[in-house]
Motif scaffolding. Structure first.
Motif, PDB file in Angstrom:
ATOM      1  N   PRO A 217     130.706  95.891 126.031  1.00 59.21           N
ATOM      2  CA  PRO A 217     131.651  94.547 127.048  1.00 59.21           C
ATOM      3  C   PRO A 217     130.442  94.501 128.038  1.00 59.21           C
ATOM      4  CG  PRO A 217     133.191  96.264 126.033  1.00 59.21           C
ATOM      5  CD  PRO A 217     131.806  97.464 126.459  1.00 59.21           C
TER       6      PRO A 217
ATOM      7  N   LEU B 106     139.770  86.591 122.041  1.00 58.05           N
ATOM      8  CA  LEU B 106     140.215  87.560 122.546  1.00 58.05           C
ATOM      9  C   LEU B 106     142.424  86.785 122.256  1.00 58.05           C
ATOM     10  CD1 LEU B 106     139.281  89.082 125.445  1.00 58.05           C
ATOM     11  CD2 LEU B 106     139.147  90.187 123.405  1.00 58.05           C
TER      12      LEU B 106
ATOM     13  N   GLN C 165     139.005  95.243 116.312  1.00 61.24           N
ATOM     14  CA  GLN C 165     137.363  95.520 117.520  1.00 61.24           C
ATOM     15  C   GLN C 165     137.181  95.413 118.044  1.00 61.24           C
ATOM     16  OE1 GLN C 165     134.119  92.837 116.466  1.00 61.24           O
ATOM     17  NE2 GLN C 165     135.305  91.382 115.578  1.00 61.24           N
ATOM     18  N   TYR C 166     137.936  94.873 119.076  1.00 60.57           N
ATOM     19  CA  TYR C 166     138.104  95.299 120.161  1.00 60.57           C
ATOM     20  C   TYR C 166     139.006  96.031 121.044  1.00 60.57           C
ATOM     21  CZ  TYR C 166     135.543  90.668 119.527  1.00 60.57           C
ATOM     22  OH  TYR C 166     134.480  89.963 119.054  1.00 60.57           O
ATOM     23  N   PRO C 167     138.847  96.866 121.877  1.00 69.41           N
ATOM     24  CA  PRO C 167     137.268  96.032 122.882  1.00 69.41           C
ATOM     25  C   PRO C 167     136.359  97.002 122.116  1.00 69.41           C
ATOM     26  CG  PRO C 167     138.798  97.692 123.768  1.00 69.41           C
ATOM     27  CD  PRO C 167     139.821  97.169 122.944  1.00 69.41           C
ATOM     28  N   ARG C 168     135.254  97.186 122.305  1.00 70.13           N
ATOM     29  CA  ARG C 168     134.133  97.089 121.616  1.00 70.13           C
ATOM     30  C   ARG C 168     133.592  98.824 122.285  1.00 70.13           C
ATOM     31  NH1 ARG C 168     130.240  92.737 122.815  1.00 70.13           N
ATOM     32  NH2 ARG C 168     131.599  92.858 124.812  1.00 70.13           N
TER      33      ARG C 168
ATOM     34  N   THR D 217     145.117  90.636 118.985  1.00 71.90           N
ATOM     35  CA  THR D 217     143.499  90.191 118.972  1.00 71.90           C
ATOM     36  C   THR D 217     142.976  91.156 117.590  1.00 71.90           C
ATOM     37  OG1 THR D 217     144.163  90.897 121.750  1.00 71.90           O
ATOM     38  CG2 THR D 217     141.735  91.650 120.848  1.00 71.90           C
TER      39      THR D 217
ATOM     40  N   LEU E  83     131.629  88.786 126.113  1.00 71.24           N
ATOM     41  CA  LEU E  83     132.060  88.546 125.529  1.00 71.24           C
ATOM     42  C   LEU E  83     131.722  86.549 126.058  1.00 71.24           C
ATOM     43  CD1 LEU E  83     135.137  89.792 124.088  1.00 71.24           C
ATOM     44  CD2 LEU E  83     132.993  88.984 123.046  1.00 71.24           C
TER      45      LEU E  83
ATOM     46  N   GLU F 145     138.960 102.509 126.147  1.00 75.13           N
ATOM     47  CA  GLU F 145     138.515 102.329 124.918  1.00 75.13           C
ATOM     48  C   GLU F 145     139.311 103.278 124.232  1.00 75.13           C
ATOM     49  OE1 GLU F 145     136.783 102.928 127.648  1.00 75.13           O
ATOM     50  OE2 GLU F 145     134.712 101.582 127.420  1.00 75.13           O
TER      51      GLU F 145
ATOM     52  N   ALA G  13     135.513  84.500 126.385  1.00 73.02           N
ATOM     53  CA  ALA G  13     136.660  85.876 126.010  1.00 73.02           C
ATOM     54  C   ALA G  13     137.459  85.400 125.492  1.00 73.02           C
ATOM     55  CB  ALA G  13     136.228  86.511 127.461  1.00 73.02           C
TER      56      ALA G  13
ATOM     57  N   GLU H 167     138.731  91.769 128.153  1.00 73.77           N
ATOM     58  CA  GLU H 167     138.139  92.148 126.735  1.00 73.77           C
ATOM     59  C   GLU H 167     139.111  93.872 126.435  1.00 73.77           C
ATOM     60  OE1 GLU H 167     135.072  94.413 123.570  1.00 73.77           O
ATOM     61  OE2 GLU H 167     134.047  92.916 125.194  1.00 73.77           O
ATOM     62  N   TYR H 168     138.799  94.645 127.368  1.00 76.46           N
ATOM     63  CA  TYR H 168     139.800  95.975 127.736  1.00 76.46           C
ATOM     64  C   TYR H 168     141.167  95.486 127.755  1.00 76.46           C
ATOM     65  CZ  TYR H 168     135.291  98.439 128.766  1.00 76.46           C
ATOM     66  OH  TYR H 168     134.098  99.134 128.562  1.00 76.46           O
TER      67      TYR H 168
END
Length: 231
Positions: free
Chosen positions: A226, A185, A218-221, A215, A231, A127, A181, A153-154
């Motif tokens: 996550p 993404l 806002q990702y990754p949150r 992407t 997602l 992050e 997801a 997501e990461y």
């Protein structure tokens, strides 16, 4: 041990120069020595490490493209698969990421001893690391660190458009629940590759995933979200 490693490579249809085999065996020696005083891997026996860590990592080598230059490995632990592949592909640049600083220190020390100039490391969380590394890598690697829809997501934000994520899994169970997801993404599964380890006959799955377009930023949150709200 060299003869045994060569047997494993031959059974797995992996071709490696003798010089690279020697470097990997030195890596094995350093790993087993350090593992006596620090928990780098739960597998202790050298032959098993060769099969379940080294060969397992090398299964990815046939999926690499000539155009893949920058590779990121998140949750690399003691350097699997990233450090193994850095030996095999000295022309490619690898960023090995793990939040455990002692493991990163081991990788740094090992890369220096092995003379690997194509390896960089980070213990920053994904992050935070993403802030200066978004859309920077051709390939993402990850060995079973988290559920697929969480690690997507990461990882996907780190990849360039048309870049590929090659997560390694023990089975396909997580694929069916990752559809949302993948959609959010902007990515898709290209192919599922199946392998068998040469001695144990354990199944290994590599999922080839392509990033289709940028992407959302806002990702990754934020950290923890996550995992709590996949997602």
């Amino acid at each position: 041990m060299k003869d045994y490693f060569k047997q494993l490579l031959e059974k797995s249809n992996i071709k490696l120069e003798d010089s690279k085999i020697d470097i990997l065996l030195e890596y094995l020696r350093l790993l087993t020595e350090k593992n006596k005083v620090m928990n780098l891997t739960a597998i202790r026996e050298e032959k098993e490490i060769l099969e379940k860590h080294f060969i397992d990592s090398l299964l990815l080598s046939e999926l690499f493209l000539h155009t893949d230059k920058k590779i990121i490995d998140i949750g690399t632990g003691a350097g699997f698969p990233g450090l193994v592949l850095a030996v095999v592909f000295p022309e490619k640049d690898f960023l090995l990421v793990d939040s455990v600083r002692k493991k990163v220190a081991f990788i740094d020390e090992t890369a220096e001893i092995l003379g690997l100039t194509n390896v960089k490391t980070s213990y920053e969380r994904a992050e935070d690391l993403i802030k200066n590394s978004r859309s920077s890598f051709d390939v993402g690697l990850c060995r079973g660190v988290a559920n697929l829809r969480i690690i997507l997501e990461y990882m996907i934000p780190f990849l360039k458009t048309d870049g590929r994520f090659l997560p390694q899994k023990l089975n396909e169970n997580e694929i069916s629940e990752s559809g949302n997801a993948l959609k959010v993404l902007n990515s898709k599964i290209l192919k599922i590759h199946r392998f068998r380890l040469p001695e144990s006959d354990d199944e290994r799955i590599i999922i080839e995933i392509q990033k289709l377009k940028e992407t959302d930023s806002q990702y990754p949150r934020k950290t923890g979200i996550p995992a709590k709200k996949p997602l």
